[in-house]
Design a protein around this motif. Structure first.
Motif, PDB file in Angstrom:
ATOM      1  N   THR A   1       0.443  -1.558   0.032  1.00  0.00           N
ATOM      2  CA  THR A   1      -0.117   0.024   0.153  1.00  0.00           C
ATOM      3  C   THR A   1       0.961   1.066  -0.487  1.00  0.00           C
ATOM      4  OG1 THR A   1      -1.600  -1.005   1.309  1.00  0.00           O
ATOM      5  CG2 THR A   1      -1.748   1.419   1.267  1.00  0.00           C
ATOM      6  N   TYR A   2       2.200   0.953   0.595  1.00  0.00           N
ATOM      7  CA  TYR A   2       2.895   2.320   1.175  1.00  0.00           C
ATOM      8  C   TYR A   2       3.755   2.222   0.241  1.00  0.00           C
ATOM      9  CZ  TYR A   2      -0.209   4.602   4.102  1.00  0.00           C
ATOM     10  OH  TYR A   2      -1.920   4.872   4.987  1.00  0.00           O
TER      11      TYR A   2
ATOM     12  N   THR B   1       5.055   4.622   7.581  1.00  0.00           N
ATOM     13  CA  THR B   1       4.261   3.280   8.243  1.00  0.00           C
ATOM     14  C   THR B   1       4.537   2.307   8.390  1.00  0.00           C
ATOM     15  OG1 THR B   1       2.680   5.172   7.294  1.00  0.00           O
ATOM     16  CG2 THR B   1       2.074   2.711   7.807  1.00  0.00           C
TER      17      THR B   1
ATOM     18  N   LYS C   1      -7.099   3.668   5.529  1.00  0.00           N
ATOM     19  CA  LYS C   1      -7.137   5.142   6.303  1.00  0.00           C
ATOM     20  C   LYS C   1      -6.586   4.869   4.208  1.00  0.00           C
ATOM     21  CE  LYS C   1      -8.168   6.795   9.410  1.00  0.00           C
ATOM     22  NZ  LYS C   1      -9.574   7.665   9.433  1.00  0.00           N
ATOM     23  N   PHE C   2      -5.430   4.668   3.989  1.00  0.00           N
ATOM     24  CA  PHE C   2      -5.520   4.514   1.996  1.00  0.00           C
ATOM     25  C   PHE C   2      -6.092   4.737   1.462  1.00  0.00           C
ATOM     26  CE2 PHE C   2      -3.033   3.961  -1.596  1.00  0.00           C
ATOM     27  CZ  PHE C   2      -2.868   4.180  -1.673  1.00  0.00           C
ATOM     28  N   ASP C   3      -7.332   3.939   1.460  1.00  0.00           N
ATOM     29  CA  ASP C   3      -8.192   3.618   0.559  1.00  0.00           C
ATOM     30  C   ASP C   3      -8.894   4.456   0.633  1.00  0.00           C
ATOM     31  OD1 ASP C   3      -7.055   1.377  -0.713  1.00  0.00           O
ATOM     32  OD2 ASP C   3      -8.228  -0.298   0.597  1.00  0.00           O
ATOM     33  N   GLU C   4      -8.888   5.261   2.217  1.00  0.00           N
ATOM     34  CA  GLU C   4     -10.085   6.822   2.460  1.00  0.00           C
ATOM     35  C   GLU C   4      -9.835   7.976   1.634  1.00  0.00           C
ATOM     36  OE1 GLU C   4     -11.649   8.919   6.423  1.00  0.00           O
ATOM     37  OE2 GLU C   4     -11.875   6.461   6.434  1.00  0.00           O
ATOM     38  N   LYS C   5      -8.595   7.713   1.376  1.00  0.00           N
ATOM     39  CA  LYS C   5      -8.296   8.900   0.850  1.00  0.00           C
ATOM     40  C   LYS C   5      -8.127   8.968  -0.223  1.00  0.00           C
ATOM     41  CE  LYS C   5      -3.566  10.854   0.813  1.00  0.00           C
ATOM     42  NZ  LYS C   5      -2.137  11.074   1.017  1.00  0.00           N
ATOM     43  N   VAL C   6      -8.281   7.651  -1.361  1.00  0.00           N
ATOM     44  CA  VAL C   6      -8.450   8.094  -2.110  1.00  0.00           C
ATOM     45  C   VAL C   6      -9.486   7.872  -3.141  1.00  0.00           C
ATOM     46  CG1 VAL C   6      -7.886   5.895  -3.884  1.00  0.00           C
ATOM     47  CG2 VAL C   6      -5.850   6.058  -2.479  1.00  0.00           C
ATOM     48  N   SER C   7     -10.525   7.499  -1.677  1.00  0.00           N
ATOM     49  CA  SER C   7     -11.760   7.461  -1.976  1.00  0.00           C
ATOM     50  C   SER C   7     -12.554   8.802  -2.507  1.00  0.00           C
ATOM     51  CB  SER C   7     -12.935   6.292  -1.162  1.00  0.00           C
ATOM     52  OG  SER C   7     -12.306   5.780  -1.803  1.00  0.00           O
ATOM     53  N   GLN C   8     -11.802   9.532  -1.542  1.00  0.00           N
ATOM     54  CA  GLN C   8     -12.024  10.838  -1.153  1.00  0.00           C
ATOM     55  C   GLN C   8     -11.891  11.910  -2.802  1.00  0.00           C
ATOM     56  OE1 GLN C   8     -14.183  13.186   0.851  1.00  0.00           O
ATOM     57  NE2 GLN C   8     -14.021  10.889   1.666  1.00  0.00           N
ATOM     58  N   GLN C   9     -10.369  11.522  -2.816  1.00  0.00           N
ATOM     59  CA  GLN C   9      -8.897  12.022  -4.407  1.00  0.00           C
ATOM     60  C   GLN C   9     -10.300  11.991  -5.634  1.00  0.00           C
ATOM     61  OE1 GLN C   9      -5.632  11.133  -4.128  1.00  0.00           O
ATOM     62  NE2 GLN C   9      -4.828  12.470  -2.575  1.00  0.00           N
TER      63      GLN C   9
END
Length: 62
Positions: A20-21, A26, A51-59
């Motif tokens: 993921t990162y 991390t 959290k990474f998936d949430e951030k990508v969805s927001q973008q």
């Protein structure tokens, strides 16, 4: 790919976080937590991946 990252995050936490990162702080935190115990490493991995998936969805939305 998302399902694979979550599965690896539970079974082998550093691998899921690495996918993921990449090499990052991390990943180092997750390695430390995994050395201290598999459960803390798994919890952190699932949290970090979500959290990474949430951030990508927001973008994608914005």
């Amino acid at each position: 790919m998302k399902l694979l990252r979550y599965a690896l995050g539970i079974l082998v936490p550093p691998v899921g976080v690495f996918l993921t990162y990449g090499i990052s702080s991390t990943l180092l935190i997750n390695i430390l937590l995994t050395v201290l115990g598999w459960i803390p490493g798994s919890i952190h991995a699932v949290w970090a991946i979500s959290k990474f998936d949430e951030k990508v969805s927001q973008q994608e939305i914005g």
